[in-house]
Design a protein around this motif. Structure first.
Motif, PDB file in Angstrom:
ATOM      1  N   ASP A   1       0.854  -1.188   0.000  1.00  0.00           N
ATOM      2  CA  ASP A   1       0.000   0.000   0.000  1.00  0.00           C
ATOM      3  C   ASP A   1       0.890   1.239   0.000  1.00  0.00           C
ATOM      4  O   ASP A   1       2.002   1.210   0.547  1.00  0.00           O
ATOM      5  CB  ASP A   1      -0.873   0.002   1.257  1.00  0.00           C
ATOM      6  N   PRO A   2       0.420   2.358  -0.589  1.00  0.00           N
ATOM      7  CA  PRO A   2       1.233   3.578  -0.631  1.00  0.00           C
ATOM      8  C   PRO A   2       1.665   4.112   0.726  1.00  0.00           C
ATOM      9  O   PRO A   2       2.613   4.906   0.797  1.00  0.00           O
ATOM     10  CB  PRO A   2       0.311   4.578  -1.352  1.00  0.00           C
ATOM     11  N   ILE A   3       1.000   3.739   1.822  1.00  0.00           N
ATOM     12  CA  ILE A   3       1.443   4.245   3.127  1.00  0.00           C
ATOM     13  C   ILE A   3       2.857   3.774   3.468  1.00  0.00           C
ATOM     14  O   ILE A   3       3.499   4.339   4.358  1.00  0.00           O
ATOM     15  CB  ILE A   3       0.492   3.857   4.274  1.00  0.00           C
ATOM     16  N   TRP A   4       3.368   2.774   2.745  1.00  0.00           N
ATOM     17  CA  TRP A   4       4.698   2.236   3.029  1.00  0.00           C
ATOM     18  C   TRP A   4       5.764   2.790   2.084  1.00  0.00           C
ATOM     19  O   TRP A   4       6.909   2.350   2.124  1.00  0.00           O
ATOM     20  CB  TRP A   4       4.668   0.705   2.961  1.00  0.00           C
ATOM     21  N   SER A   5       5.418   3.759   1.230  1.00  0.00           N
ATOM     22  CA  SER A   5       6.413   4.352   0.331  1.00  0.00           C
ATOM     23  C   SER A   5       7.405   5.185   1.122  1.00  0.00           C
ATOM     24  O   SER A   5       7.138   5.603   2.267  1.00  0.00           O
ATOM     25  CB  SER A   5       5.732   5.241  -0.708  1.00  0.00           C
ATOM     26  N   TYR A   6       8.549   5.478   0.513  1.00  0.00           N
ATOM     27  CA  TYR A   6       9.570   6.274   1.205  1.00  0.00           C
ATOM     28  C   TYR A   6       9.018   7.637   1.627  1.00  0.00           C
ATOM     29  O   TYR A   6       9.227   8.087   2.759  1.00  0.00           O
ATOM     30  CB  TYR A   6      10.795   6.467   0.313  1.00  0.00           C
ATOM     31  N   GLU A   7       8.308   8.282   0.721  1.00  0.00           N
ATOM     32  CA  GLU A   7       7.768   9.604   1.030  1.00  0.00           C
ATOM     33  C   GLU A   7       6.843   9.564   2.241  1.00  0.00           C
ATOM     34  O   GLU A   7       6.789  10.514   3.036  1.00  0.00           O
ATOM     35  CB  GLU A   7       7.015  10.157  -0.183  1.00  0.00           C
ATOM     36  N   ASN A   8       6.132   8.444   2.399  1.00  0.00           N
ATOM     37  CA  ASN A   8       5.154   8.357   3.483  1.00  0.00           C
ATOM     38  C   ASN A   8       5.722   7.779   4.780  1.00  0.00           C
ATOM     39  O   ASN A   8       5.099   7.949   5.841  1.00  0.00           O
ATOM     40  CB  ASN A   8       3.955   7.525   3.025  1.00  0.00           C
ATOM     41  N   VAL A   9       6.876   7.108   4.730  1.00  0.00           N
ATOM     42  CA  VAL A   9       7.471   6.619   5.983  1.00  0.00           C
ATOM     43  C   VAL A   9       8.546   7.562   6.519  1.00  0.00           C
ATOM     44  O   VAL A   9       8.887   7.509   7.707  1.00  0.00           O
ATOM     45  CB  VAL A   9       8.048   5.191   5.840  1.00  0.00           C
ATOM     46  N   LEU A  10       9.090   8.447   5.661  1.00  0.00           N
ATOM     47  CA  LEU A  10      10.111   9.378   6.135  1.00  0.00           C
ATOM     48  C   LEU A  10       9.626  10.200   7.331  1.00  0.00           C
ATOM     49  O   LEU A  10      10.371  10.366   8.315  1.00  0.00           O
ATOM     50  CB  LEU A  10      10.566  10.298   5.001  1.00  0.00           C
ATOM     51  N   PRO A  11       8.396  10.715   7.333  1.00  0.00           N
ATOM     52  CA  PRO A  11       7.936  11.455   8.524  1.00  0.00           C
ATOM     53  C   PRO A  11       7.928  10.607   9.799  1.00  0.00           C
ATOM     54  O   PRO A  11       8.103  11.142  10.895  1.00  0.00           O
ATOM     55  CB  PRO A  11       6.520  11.894   8.139  1.00  0.00           C
ATOM     56  N   LEU A  12       7.729   9.308   9.651  1.00  0.00           N
ATOM     57  CA  LEU A  12       7.740   8.427  10.823  1.00  0.00           C
ATOM     58  C   LEU A  12       9.151   8.303  11.385  1.00  0.00           C
ATOM     59  O   LEU A  12       9.355   8.343  12.606  1.00  0.00           O
ATOM     60  CB  LEU A  12       7.195   7.049  10.464  1.00  0.00           C
ATOM     61  N   PHE A  13      10.135   8.117  10.499  1.00  0.00           N
ATOM     62  CA  PHE A  13      11.532   8.084  10.945  1.00  0.00           C
ATOM     63  C   PHE A  13      11.888   9.389  11.663  1.00  0.00           C
ATOM     64  O   PHE A  13      12.527   9.379  12.719  1.00  0.00           O
ATOM     65  CB  PHE A  13      12.462   7.886   9.746  1.00  0.00           C
ATOM     66  N   LYS A  14      11.492  10.501  11.085  1.00  0.00           N
ATOM     67  CA  LYS A  14      11.833  11.804  11.654  1.00  0.00           C
ATOM     68  C   LYS A  14      11.150  12.017  13.014  1.00  0.00           C
ATOM     69  O   LYS A  14      11.750  12.579  13.935  1.00  0.00           O
ATOM     70  CB  LYS A  14      11.450  12.919  10.685  1.00  0.00           C
ATOM     71  N   ARG A  15       9.901  11.573  13.126  1.00  0.00           N
ATOM     72  CA  ARG A  15       9.144  11.804  14.353  1.00  0.00           C
ATOM     73  C   ARG A  15       9.792  11.136  15.559  1.00  0.00           C
ATOM     74  O   ARG A  15       9.820  11.699  16.655  1.00  0.00           O
ATOM     75  CB  ARG A  15       7.719  11.282  14.185  1.00  0.00           C
ATOM     76  N   MET A  16      10.309   9.919  15.386  1.00  0.00           N
ATOM     77  CA  MET A  16      10.836   9.181  16.544  1.00  0.00           C
ATOM     78  C   MET A  16      12.303   9.495  16.829  1.00  0.00           C
ATOM     79  O   MET A  16      12.859   9.042  17.820  1.00  0.00           O
ATOM     80  CB  MET A  16      10.664   7.674  16.326  1.00  0.00           C
ATOM     81  N   GLU A  17      12.948  10.303  15.981  1.00  0.00           N
ATOM     82  CA  GLU A  17      14.393  10.506  16.052  1.00  0.00           C
ATOM     83  C   GLU A  17      14.773  11.813  16.749  1.00  0.00           C
ATOM     84  O   GLU A  17      14.136  12.844  16.549  1.00  0.00           O
ATOM     85  CB  GLU A  17      14.960  10.510  14.626  1.00  0.00           C
ATOM     86  N   ALA A  18      15.816  11.739  17.560  1.00  0.00           N
ATOM     87  CA  ALA A  18      16.462  12.932  18.123  1.00  0.00           C
ATOM     88  C   ALA A  18      17.916  12.877  17.672  1.00  0.00           C
ATOM     89  O   ALA A  18      18.763  12.258  18.326  1.00  0.00           O
ATOM     90  CB  ALA A  18      16.365  12.952  19.638  1.00  0.00           C
ATOM     91  N   ASN A  19      18.205  13.489  16.519  1.00  0.00           N
ATOM     92  CA  ASN A  19      19.533  13.368  15.933  1.00  0.00           C
ATOM     93  C   ASN A  19      20.441  14.484  16.448  1.00  0.00           C
ATOM     94  O   ASN A  19      20.177  15.665  16.247  1.00  0.00           O
ATOM     95  CB  ASN A  19      19.463  13.410  14.402  1.00  0.00           C
ATOM     96  N   GLU A  20      21.524  14.079  17.095  1.00  0.00           N
ATOM     97  CA  GLU A  20      22.448  15.012  17.731  1.00  0.00           C
ATOM     98  C   GLU A  20      23.114  15.951  16.736  1.00  0.00           C
ATOM     99  O   GLU A  20      23.318  17.130  17.010  1.00  0.00           O
ATOM    100  CB  GLU A  20      23.513  14.207  18.486  1.00  0.00           C
ATOM    101  N   ARG A  21      23.473  15.428  15.554  1.00  0.00           N
ATOM    102  CA  ARG A  21      24.201  16.245  14.580  1.00  0.00           C
ATOM    103  C   ARG A  21      23.269  17.024  13.651  1.00  0.00           C
ATOM    104  O   ARG A  21      23.465  18.204  13.400  1.00  0.00           O
ATOM    105  CB  ARG A  21      25.124  15.372  13.734  1.00  0.00           C
ATOM    106  N   PHE A  22      22.249  16.359  13.136  1.00  0.00           N
ATOM    107  CA  PHE A  22      21.427  16.981  12.101  1.00  0.00           C
ATOM    108  C   PHE A  22      20.213  17.721  12.647  1.00  0.00           C
ATOM    109  O   PHE A  22      19.695  18.621  11.993  1.00  0.00           O
ATOM    110  CB  PHE A  22      20.975  15.922  11.096  1.00  0.00           C
ATOM    111  N   GLY A  23      19.729  17.313  13.815  1.00  0.00           N
ATOM    112  CA  GLY A  23      18.543  17.964  14.356  1.00  0.00           C
ATOM    113  C   GLY A  23      17.357  17.835  13.423  1.00  0.00           C
ATOM    114  O   GLY A  23      17.182  16.822  12.750  1.00  0.00           O
TER     115      GLY A  23
END
Length: 562
Positions: A109-131
């Motif tokens: 399903d399209p919910i699993w495309s890169y464009e649609n999962v990238l916000p999920l990766f970003k939401r759970m991440e606290a990246n020290e270098r990139f913010g």
């Protein structure tokens, strides 16, 4: 009685427990077969070198004899504690390639495309270098950082890659993947930041969340074709935990989730009948489609004592490292061992990288179970996109027996060709000036192994897993898949699978971060915060995946990785 019962407190289960228990009116039970994550070896990053020996924190599985690997049984470590494999892994933060997720979108399903999962990766991440930037998040629970102490040899590896014309990559999770660079890790202030630390620690005190450790699930309780609970073994006794009409969610991983389905009568009818298990749902794909990254090492003895060594002369550095770790959260004890690496194509005609390197500034034998004395370094090279497929099955109907694990490595002929190319490319990097300056001699494969036939024989003799099994509860839109695009088990109500087993295809990289993302998506699906493209009842729109026919965005990405 609970609204949700989650089986497995690993990379997916811990995140899912936090998200579902955030509503104080929702009662959640989390079952974990292993103990709490109190061991100092878990939280001290370099403890990874000893965790493979643990019988308590590690399932320590063995495969069936592998015909293509000199009939050897391979050791398969899997985490058995709060945090699961995120508590015993090398902490490398890699998401894979964009096209991996667009392939999932096509399969499910399209919910699993890169464009649609990238916000999920970003939401759970606290990246020290990139913010907070185009590809990263800065406000999530999962801390991602650069290593606080970086061995000079790991830097030399990156320089050597550039000397053979590989680009330097500052962010393997950014615009492009092909090249060499330093890995970011799931650490905070020099300590491991597992899924348990990231997500479960903030939820543990909630009165609506019950966490049971030392509780090994033995079957899903079914009433007709509806999951209503789980039977588990604890302290030698069986007990039941039940839902109040909610859901049972399996997050045991690519080995344990299909095994539990089979034990519960959901799987290939012929296999179930052979073990005397009543058939509830005949789905021959349960346990099939097993994929893993096969890996081979190149090891060199060093000319000097720059590496992390096992030797009397290393004792002063070890003592200094203990003090640095204890008081500053720095020093070699904060190393994840796999400090740098990269991605390459096995041949120019490949559309994207299909080989990954993990460079270790130390000697590592037999998953760390065998002491490697002296000073040296190790390069792991693996096939990212294998064609070989194996299975998880039953050895018996006894739920406390280990499952049958048969990866069928190298059963697809093209996989051995990729592995040979990977060894040659790895040797090219280690022969470049920046690395050659450190080498006294190549220990393995060794100078005598030069022809393709020699390399093939060495691979068959020594290759091992690099711990990325997936695919055994395949997600798809087709009726034959084990779970549908919302991760619901086909043929059963109230039952989902949420872990790496649902991946239709293996991602081109490490699997810990993608598994957490799967749980993030599952939580949205369960709570009604997103919808499938075929379901108009949800509230959050999704975008279609880009075409993969050589046009548009997919073509542009392939050009970026060329």
């Amino acid at each position: 009685m609970f609204d949700y019962i989650i089986v497995g407190a690993g990379s997916a289960g811990c995140l899912l427990a936090e998200r579902l228990s955030a509503d104080p009116k929702t009662r959640v039970c989390l079952l974990e077969a292993g103990p709490p994550d109190r061991s100092a070896l878990i939280h001290m990053p370099i403890g990874i070198a000893l965790l493979s020996k643990s019988k308590t924190l590690n399932w320590a599985f063995d495969t069936e004899p592998q015909a293509a690997l000199d009939n050897r049984r391979l050791f398969w470590p899997r985490g058995k504690t709060l945090g699961g494999s995120s508590s015993i892994n090398a902490m490398v933060y890699i998401r894979g390639h964009r096209d991996d997720y667009d392939g999932w979108a096509e399969a499910a399903d399209p919910i699993w495309s890169y464009e649609n999962v990238l916000p999920l990766f970003k939401r759970m991440e606290a990246n020290e270098r990139f913010g907070n930037d185009e590809f990263h998040g800065g406000d999530g629970e999962l801390h991602v950082s650069d290593l606080r102490t970086f061995n000079p040899l790991s830097g030399a590896f990156v320089e050597a890659g550039q000397e053979i014309q590989l680009p330097h990559i500052a962010d393997f999770n950014g615009k492009t993947q092909a090249g060499v660079g330093r890995y970011q890790v799931t650490q905070r202030r020099g300590r491991r930041w597992s899924s348990a630390r990231a997500f479960l620690s903030r939820a543990k005190g909630r009165p609506n969340l019950t966490i049971l450790t030392g509780a090994r699930a033995t079957r899903v309780i079914l009433e007709g074709r509806r999951a209503v609970g789980v039977t588990y073994s604890a302290g030698g006794r069986l007990a039941d935990v039940r839902t109040n009409g909610g859901e049972v969610i399996l997050s045991g991983g690519a080995v344990n989730s299909p095994h539990l389905l089979l034990l519960s009568g959901i799987g290939d009818a012929a296999e179930l009948k052979a073990h005397g298990i009543p058939v509830v749902v005949d789905n021959p794909e349960v346990g099939k489609n097993l994929q893993d990254h096969l890996d081979i090492t190149i090891m060199h003895e060093s000319r000097d004592r720059t590496p992390i060594g096992v030797a009397l002369s290393f004792i002063p550095r070890a003592l200094a490292g203990i003090l640095s770790y204890a008081f500053l959260g720095r020093g070699f004890l904060t190393s994840n061992v796999a400090e740098s690496g990269g991605f390459m194509k096995s041949s120019p005609d490949r559309p994207r990288p299909n080989i990954q390197f993990h460079f270790l500034p130390t000697l590592l034998k037999d998953h760390g179970r065998e002491l490697a004395f002296g000073y040296g370094y190790t390069l792991h090279v693996c096939d990212l996109l294998p064609r070989s497929r194996g299975r998880i099955g039953l050895k018996s109907s006894d739920p406390l027996d280990d499952p049958l694990i048969d990866p069928r490595y190298l059963s697809a002929p093209e996989d051995i060709q990729t592995m040979v190319a990977a060894v040659k490319l790895g040797r090219r990097i280690l022969s470049a000036p920046s690395m050659a300056a450190y080498s006294r001699t190549e220990l393995v494969p060794g100078a005598a192994v030069q022809t393709d036939a020699d390399i093939v024989a060495d691979i068959r003799r020594r290759a091992e897993t690099i711990y990325h099994p997936v695919g055994t509860c395949r997600m798809g839109r087709d009726a034959g898949s084990v779970v549908d695009p919302a991760l619901r088990v086909r043929g059963v109500q109230g039952l989902r699978v949420v872990d790496a087993s649902i991946m239709p295809t293996l991602v081109a990289g490490n699997t810990n971060a993608p598994t957490m993302m799967i749980a993030e998506r599952a939580a949205e699906l369960i709570l009604g915060k997103t919808r499938l493209a075929s379901d108009a009842s949800g509230s959050r729109p999704v975008s279609p995946p880009p075409k993969r026919d050589g046009t548009g965005a997919a073509r542009d990405r392939r050009a970026a990785d060329a």
